[in-house]
Every structure is written in structure tokens, then in C-alpha cells.
Motif scaffolding. Structure first.
Motif: not given
Length: 352
Positions: A38-47, A296-302, A310-320
């Protein structure tokens, strides 16, 4: 000693069956990205906003600028769930961390939810897997909930998500016919068997409107009410149905394929579908017993044309094990199945 021909044919048959089953299993493991990195992707700044266990579904009330969050500690069989209400302009306000259900019903394990407003009617519909049933609440100005009624039906054995179309009318998914718990349900998911269903309730009668879905999950209704979207988790797709607004009848129109397994769906003010998804769904069960494990986690916009990004993707370390993404203007909330937090994100202006 030579084996009789019948005996040999029997064992050749068993061997052939095992080869086929292993081939199908291997294929499905690849379909579910089990061996993928899983390769991380994020176009948003998340807290992260901590203190809410298992924020499985999130529904935004755009007129009042608030989000309803379905919460449950799924690692505890005795845990009672809660519904939280967060102001999007002040997500850390103390009021967001208290349960709004007033303790009713007593046996409450919420999953999907949906907010409905029509004139003076403001209601929250919640799937209660403890029933299994649908709980309907009236919503006060401050977000507090008053329980109105419980609706159930013998065929609704494994409700997952809901979308309201009236003060007592809704669609609800039955993710696996016969229930999602147990070895048969696990095999149905692994081998992508189509036993998921969508029921329509007109306020009185329950009617089966769609079936044959590979784990029927999230639901969303288009802004004009003419299309119903259904997340097919094991099928890695969003199924699109034309909807008759008069009688609720559905007619399948198309399937939107995804590279991950979709969970809950939300529609934003522009008509885009926001999808919380699981890139590696077969890793999720280990989270139940291992608090240190990640999925791993992922968010799509259709977008309204059906284009997927893909708006967000993470291996689960940030949110699982992300289950939901809900957007209002430049705010994006991302929830999860087991984490005791959700992500509060700022989207760039470039996101329509």
C-alpha cells in the motif's frame, strides 16, 4: 496391489476439486489485494480527533453544519454504542463527546445511519445490529435524539446501512443473507458469493428490491432522488440503480468498479460520492483481537460522471480500516471500524 478403477476415479475427482478450490482461493486473494503493498496518498491535511471508539459511519447535516457519528467499541461484546454530534466549525467542543441517544434503546450496537429532513421533520435512522433492527430518532435543535420507534422484519438478519426517503420510509442493506457472523458468512465473502440484498420500506411494507450482491454494504441517494448507490464490498464496486420516486422500485443501471472494497457511501452537495474503502479487507478480522494490528485505509471520490479518484490512502498507521468518508465544503471526515478516533481533514480548493 492395484487400486480398483472406481477408487482411482474417486481420488482423481477429489484431487481435481482441490485444485479448482485452491485456484479460486489464490485468485480471490489477489482480487482482495492480499499480497499488495500500500502506497500512501493524501490530498488533504488531516488531524485525528480522539475519544470516539469505532466511528463506523458518519452522516453530515449540511443545513446545520454538523456530523452525526455512529460509535461502538466492537472489541467488547457488552459495550453499548452511541451517537455523537460534532459541529464542523468546532469539532473539539465538549458536546461532541457525549452520547445523544439518552440511553434508548438499552441494547444498542449501531452501524450505518442516515439523516432525513423535510420541513419540520428531522429524523435520524440508525441500523442496530443488536436487534437486528432499524431505530428511528427525532432530532432536536441541539442534536439530541429522542427515540421514536424500532422497525424490524424476519428477513432482515444482517442489516448494515440505511438511507431514508421519508419520515418512516427507507432502503436498507442486508449484507449477507443468513447473517455476517460465522464460517459460512466468511466463505461467502472470500469466494464473493452474491447473497446480499436491498430492502425498501414504504413506511409499512417491506419489499426486496435488489439481490445477488456480493456483500451489500453502504447506501446513498442522489440529490434528485432518482439514483440509488449500493456499495458491493466483496464485488469491489458501487452498483447504481435507477429509482422510481413514487413507489421506490429499483432498476439496475451500471456498476462502477473500484480497486478496493467499498464500505459506506456519502453524497456531497455537488453530487459526488465519497467512499470509505478497505484496500486489503482480509486483514481486517485480525483487528478484533490485536489492538496493535493495522489494516489499510482508502477514500475515493466518484464524480457525477462516474470518474473515480483517490483522495486518501494509508497503510493503516494513521487510521486503520476506514469505513466512511463524509464531505461538506472543504471539510472531510474519515471514520474507521475499530480506532478510537476519526480524521478531520481540510481539502484543497482544487477538489470540486
Amino acid at each position: 496391489m492395484l487400486f480398483p478403477p472406481v477408487f482411482m476415479r474417486f481420488w482423481l475427482f477429489i484431487f481435481a476439486v482441490l485444485v479448482v478450490l485452491l485456484g479460486v482461493l489464490s485468485f480471490n486473494l489477489h482480487v482482495f489485494n492480499y499480497f499488495s503493498r500500500i502506497e500512501s496518498i493524501s490530498i488533504a491535511h488531516c488531524t485525528p480527533v480522539s475519544g470516539i471508539p469505532g466511528p463506523e459511519d458518519i452522516e453530515i447535516d449540511p443545513r446545520h453544519g454538523r456530523a452525526f457519528i455512529s460509535s461502538l467499541d466492537r472489541r467488547s461484546a457488552q459495550s453499548r454504542g452511541a451517537i455523537h454530534v460534532f459541529a464542523l466549525n468546532d469539532p473539539l467542543a465538549a458536546a461532541g463527546f457525549r452520547d445523544r441517544t439518552m440511553g434508548v434503546p438499552e441494547d444498542f450496537r449501531p452501524l450505518g445511519l442516515d439523516y432525513y429532513e423535510d420541513g419540520d421533520i428531522r429524523r435520524l435512522f440508525v441500523v442496530n445490529e443488536a436487534g437486528p433492527a432499524i431505530e428511528i430518532f427525532d432530532v432536536a435543535d441541539n442534536g439530541d435524539l429522542t427515540h421514536v420507534e424500532t422497525m424490524s422484519e424476519r428477513r432482515l438478519m444482517s442489516p448494515n446501512n440505511i438511507v431514508a426517503t421519508g419520515s418512516r420510509a427507507f432502503y436498507v442493506t442486508n449484507d449477507v443473507r443468513g447473517g455476517r457472523v460465522g464460517p459460512m458468512a466468511n466463505l461467502a465473502f472470500l469466494f464473493r458469493l452474491g447473497s446480499g440484498e436491498v430492502f425498501y420500506v414504504d413506511g409499512k411494507a417491506w419489499r426486496l428490491e435488489a439481490e445477488g450482491l456480493k456483500f451489500a454494504n453502504g447506501l446513498a441517494l442522489s440529490p434528485d432522488g432518482g439514483s440509488l448507490y449500493v456499495a458491493e464490498t466483496a464485488g469491489k464496486s458501487v452498483q447504481v440503480y435507477d429509482r422510481n420516486a413514487v413507489n421506490g422500485a429499483l432498476r439496475h443501471r451500471q456498476a462502477i468498479s473500484l480497486p478496493s472494497s467499498p464500505d459506506n457511501l456519502n453524497i456531497d452537495e455537488n453530487g459526488s460520492i465519497w467512499v470509505g474503502a478497505l484496500p486489503k479487507p482480509l486483514t481486517v478480522p485480525q483487528l478484533l483481537s490485536d489492538r496493535k494490528a493495522h489494516a489499510a485505509s482508502e477514500v475515493f471520490q466518484i464524480d457525477p460522471s462516474g470518474a473515480v479518484s483517490t483522495v486518501y490512502r494509508n497503510d493503516g498507521a494513521e487510521i486503520s480500516a476506514t469505513t466512511v468518508a463524509a464531505r461538506l465544503a472543504n471539510k472531510l471526515l474519515i471514520g474507521a471500524l475499530y480506532d478510537e478516533k476519526f480524521l478531520f481533514c481540510e481539502l484543497p480548493k482544487s477538489v470540486d
